[in-house]
Design an enzyme around this catalytic site. Sequence first.
Site, PDB file in Angstrom:
ATOM      1  N   VAL A 287       0.811  -1.220   0.000  1.00 36.32           N
ATOM      2  CA  VAL A 287       0.000   0.000   0.000  1.00 36.32           C
ATOM      3  C   VAL A 287       0.845   1.270   0.000  1.00 36.32           C
ATOM      4  O   VAL A 287       0.326   2.351  -0.282  1.00 36.32           O
ATOM      5  CB  VAL A 287      -0.972   0.040   1.204  1.00 36.32           C
ATOM      6  CG1 VAL A 287      -2.010  -1.059   1.097  1.00 36.32           C
ATOM      7  CG2 VAL A 287      -0.230   0.007   2.533  1.00 36.32           C
TER       8      VAL A 287
ATOM      9  N   TYR B 113       3.435   4.686  15.973  1.00 33.87           N
ATOM     10  CA  TYR B 113       2.100   4.131  15.749  1.00 33.87           C
ATOM     11  C   TYR B 113       1.024   5.133  16.163  1.00 33.87           C
ATOM     12  O   TYR B 113       0.076   5.394  15.410  1.00 33.87           O
ATOM     13  CB  TYR B 113       1.961   2.836  16.538  1.00 33.87           C
ATOM     14  CG  TYR B 113       0.654   2.100  16.347  1.00 33.87           C
ATOM     15  CD1 TYR B 113       0.394   1.406  15.160  1.00 33.87           C
ATOM     16  CD2 TYR B 113      -0.301   2.067  17.359  1.00 33.87           C
ATOM     17  CE1 TYR B 113      -0.793   0.715  14.996  1.00 33.87           C
ATOM     18  CE2 TYR B 113      -1.489   1.373  17.200  1.00 33.87           C
ATOM     19  CZ  TYR B 113      -1.737   0.694  16.022  1.00 33.87           C
ATOM     20  OH  TYR B 113      -2.908   0.000  15.858  1.00 33.87           O
TER      21      TYR B 113
ATOM     22  N   GLU C 186      -7.531  -9.569  19.609  1.00 31.83           N
ATOM     23  CA  GLU C 186      -6.855 -10.844  19.810  1.00 31.83           C
ATOM     24  C   GLU C 186      -6.478 -11.476  18.470  1.00 31.83           C
ATOM     25  O   GLU C 186      -7.162 -11.323  17.473  1.00 31.83           O
ATOM     26  CB  GLU C 186      -7.734 -11.801  20.617  1.00 31.83           C
ATOM     27  CG  GLU C 186      -9.055 -12.155  19.956  1.00 31.83           C
ATOM     28  CD  GLU C 186      -9.916 -13.045  20.852  1.00 31.83           C
ATOM     29  OE1 GLU C 186      -9.527 -13.256  22.012  1.00 31.83           O
ATOM     30  OE2 GLU C 186     -10.958 -13.517  20.379  1.00 31.83           O
TER      31      GLU C 186
END
Length: 253
Positions: free
Chosen positions: A55, A147, A181
Amino acid sequence: MRRIVVTAGASGIGRAIAERFLADGDQVAICDIDEGAVAGFASSWPAATTAVADVTSEADMAAFLGDVEARWGGVDVVCANAGTGGPAGRIEDLAYSAWQRCVATNLHGSFLTCRWAARVMRAEGAGLIVLTASTAGIAGYPLRSPYAAAKWALVGLTKTLAMELGPAGVRVNAVCPGAVEGPRMDRVVAMEAAAQGVDEDEVRRNHVASVSMKTWVTVADVAGTIHFLASDAASKISGQILAVDGHTETLAP
């Protein structure tokens, strides 16, 4: 039958999103950087359009999205889902190259995806763009500055595109998953444990303890929220930042 594009759609959250729409009988196109994962997805869902693409590569995305446009003539829902966790550590200890890779995948990849979606949807006078941000995009996240910075940027991009594209009938929203998870979170836990100098079980306990509902999020939880956003019931929901996290109280260790 709706036309759906999902980046990083061969595994994790992206695969759950793609499979939710495929189960409805929609046309779905996915791209992913993981060639093996793409092959596995294509084997399970032969009717889907699949491509191996990075991407962050303008050429890769032009090829993938150009093929989608040639096949379908337009698009109804675009999920700019691709992202990476980036490095963990104090900012003074982080390599610039690691920062760049994290920001490129999370932010620049979304830019390339949204730029195409905006042009196509504006011409059609309708559409939905959903960006996958994170609870790290609405709160501080110690030891994960690249992040958090990238995900905060996605929140700003979402708000701005909702304003730009609203008059054309195009909606733009972001989902902010909490601790989801799965294998990706396993890698994040290991990385955070190393950065904090504690064992992985402690990191897992802290993640659960910091959530009001005291639970992990599943990929199905996130996919279900996006499925709702694509429904008629959400026709006036735009410019929203929707946390799917059981209410994160803090991201501090």
